[in-house]
Write an enzyme that holds these catalytic residues in place. Structure first.
Site, PDB file in Angstrom:
ATOM      1  N   CYS A   1       2.453  47.092 -36.503  1.00 22.58           N
ATOM      2  CA  CYS A   1       3.153  46.148 -37.382  1.00 22.58           C
ATOM      3  C   CYS A   1       2.645  44.718 -37.186  1.00 22.58           C
ATOM      4  CB  CYS A   1       4.638  46.156 -37.049  1.00 22.58           C
ATOM      5  SG  CYS A   1       5.359  47.779 -37.014  1.00 22.58           S
TER       6      CYS A   1
ATOM      7  N   ARG B   1      -4.350  45.540 -39.031  1.00 25.74           N
ATOM      8  CA  ARG B   1      -3.653  46.166 -37.909  1.00 25.74           C
ATOM      9  C   ARG B   1      -3.179  47.573 -38.254  1.00 25.74           C
ATOM     10  NH1 ARG B   1      -1.381  41.970 -34.300  1.00 25.74           N
ATOM     11  NH2 ARG B   1       0.358  43.327 -33.829  1.00 25.74           N
TER      12      ARG B   1
ATOM     13  N   TRP C   1       4.313  49.561 -39.614  1.00 26.40           N
ATOM     14  CA  TRP C   1       3.690  50.847 -39.299  1.00 26.40           C
ATOM     15  C   TRP C   1       4.833  51.696 -38.739  1.00 26.40           C
ATOM     16  CZ3 TRP C   1       1.679  53.437 -34.630  1.00 26.40           C
ATOM     17  CH2 TRP C   1       0.656  54.343 -34.889  1.00 26.40           C
TER      18      TRP C   1
ATOM     19  N   ASN D   1       8.791  43.619 -34.395  1.00 29.98           N
ATOM     20  CA  ASN D   1       7.786  44.572 -33.904  1.00 29.98           C
ATOM     21  C   ASN D   1       8.299  45.157 -32.599  1.00 29.98           C
ATOM     22  OD1 ASN D   1       6.099  43.909 -35.954  1.00 29.98           O
ATOM     23  ND2 ASN D   1       4.532  42.922 -34.686  1.00 29.98           N
ATOM     24  N   GLY D   2       7.954  46.405 -32.324  1.00 26.11           N
ATOM     25  CA  GLY D   2       8.375  47.015 -31.069  1.00 26.11           C
ATOM     26  C   GLY D   2       9.499  48.012 -31.299  1.00 26.11           C
TER      27      GLY D   2
ATOM     28  N   GLU E   1     -18.380  58.406 -27.512  1.00 28.24           N
ATOM     29  CA  GLU E   1     -17.930  57.280 -28.335  1.00 28.24           C
ATOM     30  C   GLU E   1     -18.358  57.484 -29.799  1.00 28.24           C
ATOM     31  OE1 GLU E   1     -16.162  54.908 -28.930  1.00 28.24           O
ATOM     32  OE2 GLU E   1     -17.256  53.608 -30.288  1.00 28.24           O
TER      33      GLU E   1
ATOM     34  N   LYS F   1     -16.097  57.765 -33.180  1.00 28.78           N
ATOM     35  CA  LYS F   1     -16.322  56.946 -34.378  1.00 28.78           C
ATOM     36  C   LYS F   1     -16.398  57.854 -35.606  1.00 28.78           C
ATOM     37  CE  LYS F   1     -15.795  53.832 -33.341  1.00 28.78           C
ATOM     38  NZ  LYS F   1     -15.452  52.971 -32.252  1.00 28.78           N
TER      39      LYS F   1
ATOM     40  N   GLU G   1     -12.924  59.244 -36.491  1.00 27.75           N
ATOM     41  CA  GLU G   1     -12.014  58.223 -37.005  1.00 27.75           C
ATOM     42  C   GLU G   1     -12.248  57.915 -38.473  1.00 27.75           C
ATOM     43  OE1 GLU G   1     -10.989  54.819 -33.941  1.00 27.75           O
ATOM     44  OE2 GLU G   1     -13.109  55.264 -33.934  1.00 27.75           O
TER      45      GLU G   1
ATOM     46  N   HIS H   1     -22.245  76.331 -20.690  1.00 21.08           N
ATOM     47  CA  HIS H   1     -21.021  76.722 -19.984  1.00 21.08           C
ATOM     48  C   HIS H   1     -19.890  77.049 -20.945  1.00 21.08           C
ATOM     49  CE1 HIS H   1     -22.911  75.758 -16.197  1.00 21.08           C
ATOM     50  NE2 HIS H   1     -23.378  74.666 -16.786  1.00 21.08           N
TER      51      HIS H   1
ATOM     52  N   LYS I   1      -4.831  49.226 -35.620  1.00 20.31           N
ATOM     53  CA  LYS I   1      -5.836  48.479 -34.872  1.00 20.31           C
ATOM     54  C   LYS I   1      -5.425  48.264 -33.424  1.00 20.31           C
ATOM     55  CE  LYS I   1      -9.581  45.978 -34.415  1.00 20.31           C
ATOM     56  NZ  LYS I   1     -10.818  46.767 -34.228  1.00 20.31           N
TER      57      LYS I   1
HETATM   58  C1  F6R Z   1     -11.678  53.197 -31.799  1.00 14.12           C
HETATM   59  C2  F6R Z   1     -10.775  52.160 -31.383  1.00 14.12           C
HETATM   60  C3  F6R Z   1      -9.691  52.517 -30.417  1.00 14.12           C
HETATM   61  C4  F6R Z   1      -9.492  51.369 -29.411  1.00 14.12           C
HETATM   62  C5  F6R Z   1      -8.327  51.664 -28.480  1.00 14.12           C
HETATM   63  C6  F6R Z   1      -8.151  50.564 -27.458  1.00 14.12           C
HETATM   64  O1  F6R Z   1     -12.629  52.726 -32.701  1.00 14.12           O
HETATM   65  O2  F6R Z   1     -10.863  51.039 -31.821  1.00 14.12           O
HETATM   66  O3  F6R Z   1      -9.958  53.711 -29.754  1.00 14.12           O
HETATM   67  O4  F6R Z   1     -10.669  51.203 -28.690  1.00 14.12           O
HETATM   68  O5  F6R Z   1      -7.153  51.812 -29.215  1.00 14.12           O
HETATM   69  O6  F6R Z   1      -7.887  49.348 -28.074  1.00 14.12           O
HETATM   70  P1  F6R Z   1      -8.106  47.978 -27.346  1.00 14.12           P
HETATM   71  O7  F6R Z   1      -9.576  47.796 -27.129  1.00 14.12           O
HETATM   72  O8  F6R Z   1      -7.551  46.957 -28.296  1.00 14.12           O
HETATM   73  O9  F6R Z   1      -7.347  48.044 -26.054  1.00 14.12           O
END
Ligand code: F6R
Length: 606
Positions: free
Chosen positions: A2, A27, A74, A100-101, A476, A480, A483, A499, A601
């Site tokens: 949010c 976000r 959110w 928020n929260g 990683e 990506k 996602e 394995h 985000k």
């Molecule tokens: C993936 C991504 C998330 C963040 C994770 C940690 O592309 O962005 O996996 O890396 O939520 O977020 P931060 O870096 O803000 O602690």
């Protein structure tokens, strides 16, 4: 997650409020709304959907007033409905809040209020709070007194902004475990859950700490401690982010724009003063044990760093996912926990850092967002200076974090005598050439990555594989891919295949190999063995390899050849190209690239 915005100005605030929630869209959210005090009382307009959609449906730009609050929600408590969207009005319509929260004891409070005859319009915890304020006001006839009285009754994590028709001269806000920042303007002030809410208007901000509330007028702000109600002196943060960097700059999506920002981001990471890197390296050197911690992408960045520290400074610092940290690391006094977080607000990372701190551990962090909680709670922070990252998935910020950890590993290697000054200097030179190198690569290889994505975008199952540091690169890159494309992509060490996973292999299963430069003889050999294992079983092979690698070239079905680069930076180059591959695949599949479904985000809830 949010987003919160509040503005109090001498002029109408409608347009700025709208822009501020549009600037918080990145976000991740599913509904939004605004509340304004318009001379007659508080008007609330809200609905499900994006800011532009709700603006046009609810005619948000027809609202009037020179103080207001706004929100992007959110969903956590209660489904995605107009009623559950924020702002929430109290029963008599004299108070409105955005929040928020999570208010953890809201059920009990709600039951009590229902028992007293209150009818709730939504199923949220937020509506409970605004009615507690209304209830307290009936006793106290004082907005601040009522706000504080209501706060006494709630538990949980929250940042809240309150607007009341009883006080057209002030906005009230409070912070507890959920970020809130005040932006200081000329004859106007702003409130935001992060600085993007007001970055267009001011570069001066004051960050609220947990347990603080603020009373904000057009000309002044007063911050006090909720418990003692004593006013606190706070320092003003000067924000040096460039607003231009937040614009798409001609690209169709923030993700690809941010990938193309990477030469600049790398430069900024290399410009972070060596003194700060040295300080972090010394913390690693002096700690009996040190741990690297992050979650999602930042966990994989920590895993990459684990390999970098091991090869450059002959030290093993385990990388642990923040959400698992407490379950597995019996952290003790004097040990070091280094967190990596783009937002600086991730719940799991913050939580584990807090526990580490309580156990007497030293803490450090690499963080992007200025004024964020994590940046302020650790003993040593390195601000990565990557500028705003708007796309939900992390690209440029992740690269900068990896480079800062690489710089720390080099510094530690030098301090530990694992690198003599000649090799230290030569690695520094390689790093200096990196921004220019990736700038060329991005331009030269984007067409190839685009084509590769076109050929393979119908593939449903991917296995991403690498050895050594290319293993976290594969992990990683698979994240990506998942996602942004919503496809199944599994990352693993290339040595894992035999394995178990080999049983999956057939033509439709595609593997993407991160092939190291042939000069990395052991890693290269191990990777080629895994490629051959798949070839023999009829799987389809895709890969990134470096020029001069005739073995990889002859085995791969679809491949992109990269120019020779120093081994030190080769994994980073491949990571960037894999980001591009995920982007172009998602583009072909017409995915919501900058805001993939179900993602936010900054994950500020546990
Ligand atoms: C993936 C991504 C998330 C963040 C994770 C940690 O592309 O962005 O996996 O890396 O939520 O977020 P931060 O870096 O803000 O602690």
């Amino acid at each position: 997650m949010c987003g919160i915005s509040g503005i109090i100005d001498q002029k109408p605030v409608t347009r700025n409020l709208l822009t501020s929630i549009a600037n918080l869209e990145y976000r991740g959210y599913d509904s939004c709304g605004m509340a304004m005090l318009n001379g007659k009382g508080i008007e609330v307009r809200k609905n499900t959907g994006g800011v532009e959609e709700v603006r046009s449906r609810e005619k948000l730009d027809m609202m009037t007033g020179n103080l207001g609050i706004a929100h992007t929600r959110w969903a956590t408590h209660g489904g995605v409905t107009t009623e559950n969207a924020h702002p929430h009005l109290s029963q008599n319509g004299e108070f409105a809040i955005v929040h928020n929260g999570i208010i953890s004891n809201y059920q009990k409070l709600r039951e009590r209020l229902i028992g007293e005859g209150l009818e709730f319009r939504s199923t949220t915890d937020t509506e409970v709070f605004v009615n507690l304020v209304e209830e307290a006001f009936a006793q106290k006839n004082d907005v601040l007194g009522a706000f504080l009285e209501a706060l006494k009754q709630i538990q949980g994590t929250y940042s809240i902004v309150l607007l009341s028709s009883h006080d057209p001269e002030h906005l009230y806000c409070v912070k507890q475990d959920s970020p809130l920042i005040i932006g200081l303007g000329e004859g106007c002030n702003y409130i935001g859950s992060d600085i993007n809410a007001f970055l267009e208007h001011t570069r001066k901000a004051v960050v609220l700490d947990d347990g603080e509330f603020a009373v904000i007028s057009r000309e002044r702000y007063e911050i006090s401690d909720v418990g003692k109600r004593e006013e606190r002196e706070k320092s003003i943060l000067q924000i040096d982010w460039d607003t231009e960097t937040t614009k798409k700059g001609g690209f169709s999506h923030y993700m690809i724009k941010e990938i193309f920002d990477e030469p600049q981001t790398a430069r900024q990471a290399l410009d972070v003063p060596q003194e700060q890197i040295k300080q972090l390296a010394e913390m690693f050197q002096n700690a009996p044990h040190a741990y690297l911690m992050g979650v999602g992408t930042t966990f994989f960045i920590c895993q990459m760093a684990q390999y970098l520290f091991s090869s450059l400074s002959k030290k093993y610092f385990p990388a642990i996912s923040s959400d698992e940290f407490n379950g597995v690391v019996p952290v003790s006094s004097g040990e070091l926990v280094v967190a990596v977080s783009q937002s600086g607000e991730t719940f799991d990372t913050k939580f584990s850092l807090n526990v580490a701190h309580e156990m007497g551990a030293k803490t450090a962090a690499i963080v992007n967002v200025m004024g964020s909680s994590i940046s302020r709670m650790v003993d040593h922070v390195i601000m990565q200076g990557s500028g705003p990252e708007i796309c939900v998935v992390s690209t440029k910020a992740a690269l900068a974090q990896a480079l800062l950890l690489l710089r720390t590993a080099l510094e530690l290697g030098y301090k530990e005598g694992c690198l003599d000054s000649k090799s230290f200097q030569s690695h520094q030179k390689e790093l200096e050439s990196f921004p220019e190198l990736i700038s060329i690569l991005l331009n030269e290889k984007s067409g190839f990555m685009r084509n590769l994505a076109r050929i393979t975008s119908s593939v449903q199952n991917w296995i991403f594989l690498g050895c050594g540091i290319y293993y976290p690169v594969a992990m990683e890159s698979a994240l990506k891919m998942k996602e942004v494309t919503y496809l199944h992509a599994e990352g693993m060490p290339a040595g894992f295949l035999k394995h178990g996973t080999l049983s999956m292999i057939e033509e439709s299963v595609h593997s993407l190999f991160f092939v190291p430069p042939p000069a990395e003889v052991d890693l290269h050999n191990r990777t080629i063995i895994a490629i051959e294992e798949i070839k023999t079983r009829g799987g389809t092979l895709v890969g990134l390899y470096f020029e001069g690698d005739s073995q990889a070239k002859s085995l791969l079905d679809h491949a992109v050849e990269l120019p020779p680069v120093p081994s030190l930076i080769a994994p980073f180059v491949q990571m960037i190209l894999a980001q591009m591959f995920a982007y172009y695949t998602a583009l072909d599949l017409k995915r919501n690239i900058d805001k993939p479904r179900n993602l936010a985000k900054s994950v500020t809830v546990g």
